[in-house]
Design an enzyme around this catalytic site. Structure first.
Site, PDB file in Angstrom:
ATOM      1  N   GLY A 248       0.535-115.569 -14.292  1.00  0.00           N
ATOM      2  CA  GLY A 248      -0.466-116.480 -14.844  1.00  0.00           C
ATOM      3  C   GLY A 248      -1.822-116.320 -14.204  1.00  0.00           C
ATOM      4  O   GLY A 248      -2.604-117.274 -14.153  1.00  0.00           O
ATOM      5  N   ALA A 249      -2.137-115.111 -13.704  1.00  0.00           N
ATOM      6  CA  ALA A 249      -3.449-114.817 -13.121  1.00  0.00           C
ATOM      7  C   ALA A 249      -3.815-115.756 -11.983  1.00  0.00           C
ATOM      8  O   ALA A 249      -4.995-116.005 -11.741  1.00  0.00           O
ATOM      9  CB  ALA A 249      -4.540-114.844 -14.208  1.00  0.00           C
TER      10      ALA A 249
ATOM     11  N   GLN B 299       6.611-111.622 -11.694  1.00  0.00           N
ATOM     12  CA  GLN B 299       5.940-110.956 -12.810  1.00  0.00           C
ATOM     13  C   GLN B 299       4.433-111.143 -12.692  1.00  0.00           C
ATOM     14  O   GLN B 299       3.955-112.264 -12.467  1.00  0.00           O
ATOM     15  CB  GLN B 299       6.448-111.516 -14.147  1.00  0.00           C
ATOM     16  CG  GLN B 299       5.919-110.791 -15.373  1.00  0.00           C
ATOM     17  CD  GLN B 299       4.722-111.479 -16.013  1.00  0.00           C
ATOM     18  OE1 GLN B 299       4.501-112.670 -15.797  1.00  0.00           O
ATOM     19  NE2 GLN B 299       3.949-110.739 -16.789  1.00  0.00           N
ATOM     20  N   SER B 300       3.662-110.054 -12.793  1.00  0.00           N
ATOM     21  CA  SER B 300       2.203-110.097 -12.755  1.00  0.00           C
ATOM     22  C   SER B 300       1.719-110.754 -11.452  1.00  0.00           C
ATOM     23  O   SER B 300       2.059-110.306 -10.365  1.00  0.00           O
ATOM     24  CB  SER B 300       1.678-110.819 -14.003  1.00  0.00           C
ATOM     25  OG  SER B 300       0.287-110.695 -14.136  1.00  0.00           O
ATOM     26  N   ALA B 301       0.935-111.835 -11.551  1.00  0.00           N
ATOM     27  CA  ALA B 301       0.492-112.527 -10.337  1.00  0.00           C
ATOM     28  C   ALA B 301       1.682-113.024  -9.528  1.00  0.00           C
ATOM     29  O   ALA B 301       1.638-113.071  -8.292  1.00  0.00           O
ATOM     30  CB  ALA B 301      -0.429-113.695 -10.702  1.00  0.00           C
TER      31      ALA B 301
ATOM     32  N   ASP C 156      -0.283-100.502 -19.452  1.00  0.00           N
ATOM     33  CA  ASP C 156      -0.764-101.785 -18.933  1.00  0.00           C
ATOM     34  C   ASP C 156      -2.222-101.658 -18.526  1.00  0.00           C
ATOM     35  O   ASP C 156      -2.562-100.900 -17.622  1.00  0.00           O
ATOM     36  CB  ASP C 156       0.088-102.190 -17.730  1.00  0.00           C
ATOM     37  CG  ASP C 156      -0.148-103.617 -17.268  1.00  0.00           C
ATOM     38  OD1 ASP C 156      -1.261-104.128 -17.495  1.00  0.00           O
ATOM     39  OD2 ASP C 156       0.758-104.211 -16.671  1.00  0.00           O
TER      40      ASP C 156
ATOM     41  N   HIS D 195       1.107-104.866 -20.579  1.00  0.00           N
ATOM     42  CA  HIS D 195       1.389-105.931 -19.617  1.00  0.00           C
ATOM     43  C   HIS D 195       2.339-106.979 -20.196  1.00  0.00           C
ATOM     44  O   HIS D 195       3.167-107.541 -19.474  1.00  0.00           O
ATOM     45  CB  HIS D 195       0.064-106.592 -19.207  1.00  0.00           C
ATOM     46  CG  HIS D 195       0.141-107.410 -17.964  1.00  0.00           C
ATOM     47  ND1 HIS D 195       0.332-106.859 -16.723  1.00  0.00           N
ATOM     48  CD2 HIS D 195       0.047-108.752 -17.762  1.00  0.00           C
ATOM     49  CE1 HIS D 195       0.348-107.813 -15.801  1.00  0.00           C
ATOM     50  NE2 HIS D 195       0.176-108.970 -16.410  1.00  0.00           N
TER      51      HIS D 195
END
Length: 459
Positions: A195-196, A265-267, A368, A400
């Site tokens: 979620g950045a 995941q991601s952030a 991505d 992404h």
């Protein structure tokens, strides 16, 4: 299929101007501050008031005699809340549980909206933010058929235990996704969603939780404070507390404490990796008290994560996560090394900590453009060079959001999902046999809507 790991390449760090931390006047309570990076002259500091009041310590040195009873009561209340959360959920009717959860979600939404508006008032809204926001709305609308089905499962399935308390902060909650078959202890995946660092929420992991629980795997989706509620150290602290809760309490929910896996995941992959490396450093030192151990984690799965902030700050700035905001999240330029796992593990003073880390598997799509796949390749190469157990698994052309949303909503066979399940079930012949005959997953969103969503995705 796994792609060969490329030799690590050194990317020159772009020299950035001297940064100072300014305070912005937002709220009348002087107990905390929002740190906003700027390249202004150091003599032009602007005094500010805090964005969000921090909770007062229960161990205040003043008025000890008058507050001892209250402190003991609060400690008992917190222990009771954590220990009895499952019992309370079991006693509630579905209508009461949903009403409580909706009320909690509404309160969180109001808080985040208020903080975001205050933040934007001081930072301004750039062109890229506006276009990203509009793209996000179109993206969500196209995937809405899938979100509705997953949301129905999240709120109405008896296999989901929502908002179990693991700490004292308002966001210190986690969701558990339990398999229908309750016989025998189950492997567990502790998941930190992305979620950045700004819009992360535990419910974002509900699709993964549903699908893994169908394969007899318990999933714990851990929530954490987002910016501007907190900065990166608060996020890492929350994640570590959530992991500790899972390691020490999952047996009560039917989980196998000897088969716990950590995933982000991601952030969330960045936050989880920071928690893991920080824990290994503590254990490699002397006298550090820890509530969980990296030895309790069988493996770490990083999905589309970034692990070297120095290589990503300019990339994020060009994509709309402006340098000033990003440095505020990361607590200034001086803290970027501490929260860059790839850089931190190369410190000769903590070499022993690398040997304590569990096997690390980094999944990433080569298409991505939110976080380039080099982020995972370079981190895996660095760990290998230092003697750690690591590999990067690349998926050709995947973006992404393909790996985390579009592919799971497409139904059928999902390559990344099958690779993940195969690692978790490795050594369990019965589970592998069931996986081999598992029915294909059903489609949640029509193909043309998935393709349109992919084309407008802001991530």
């Amino acid at each position: 299929m796994p792609s060969p790991i490329l030799p690590i390449s050194n990317h020159p760090s772009s020299a950035s101007a001297a940064t100072m931390l300014l305070k912005a006047e937002i709220d009348p309570d002087p107990s905390t501050t929002l740190l906003i990076s700027s390249q202004f002259d150091t003599e032009k500091a602007i005094p500010i008031k805090p964005l969000l009041p921090r909770a007062s310590s229960y161990n205040s040195t003043s008025n000890i005699n008058n507050s001892t009873a209250f402190i003991n009561y609060q400690q008992r209340r917190r222990r009771t809340a954590s220990d009895s959360s499952l019992a309370l959920l079991a006693d509630e009717s579905p209508r009461q549980s949903i009403s409580r959860e909706v009320g909690h979600a509404a309160a969180e939404t109001f808080l985040i909206t208020r903080l975001s508006l205050k933040l934007l008032r001081y930072l301004g809204v750039g062109y890229r933010w506006i276009t990203r926001f509009l793209a996000l709305g179109c993206y969500a609308l196209l995937l809405m058929p899938g979100f509705i089905q997953v949301g129905y499962y999240y709120f109405f399935s008896r296999q989901v235990r929502r908002s179990i308390i693991y700490g004292e902060q308002p966001r210190n909650r986690l969701d558990l996704y339990l398999p229908k078959d309750s016989q025998g202890p189950k492997p567990v995946v502790a998941f930190i969603t992305g979620g950045a660092w700004i819009i992360g929420y535990k419910a974002w992991g509900s699709l993964l939780g549903q699908q893994l629980s169908e394969r007899d795997i318990i999933v714990a989706c851990i929530d954490y404070r987002n910016f501007p509620q907190g900065t990166i150290s608060d996020m890492v602290k929350d994640a570590s507390q959530g992991i500790s809760f899972v390691c020490n309490n999952i047996a009560e929910y039917g989980g196998d404490p000897n088969r716990i896996y950590l995933m982000g995941q991601s952030a969330g992959a960045h936050i989880a990796a920071c928690s893991l490396v920080e824990q290994a450093i503590k254990e490699a030192g002397e006298g550090d008290s820890v509530s969980w151990s990296v030895s309790q984690i069988n493996a770490y799965f990083g999905l589309s994560g970034g692990y070297n902030l120095f290589n990503l700050i300019d990339h994020f700035h060009n994509r709309g996560l402006y340098r000033s905001i990003f440095l505020s999240i990361m607590e200034g330029e001086d803290s970027m090394r501490r929260f860059s796992p790839e850089v931190l593990v190369q410190d000769s003073n903590i070499k022993h900590a690398v040997s304590l880390l569990p096997p690390i598997i980094l999944f990433h799509g080569t298409g991505d453009y939110s976080i380039p796949s080099d982020a995972s390749k370079n981190f895996a190469d660095t760990l290998q060079r230092l003697g750690g157990k690591a590999e990067s698994v690349l998926y050709e052309g995947k973006t992404h959001t393909d790996l985390f949303l579009q592919d799971p909503m497409r139904g059928g066979r999902d390559e990344m999902f099958e690779d993940l399940v195969a690692i978790v079930h490795a050594g369990d012949e019965d589970a592998l046999a069931r996986d081999a005959v598992a029915p294909p997953r059903r489609r949640l969103v029509p193909e043309f809507m998935l393709k349109l969503a992919r084309s407008v995705s802001p991530f």
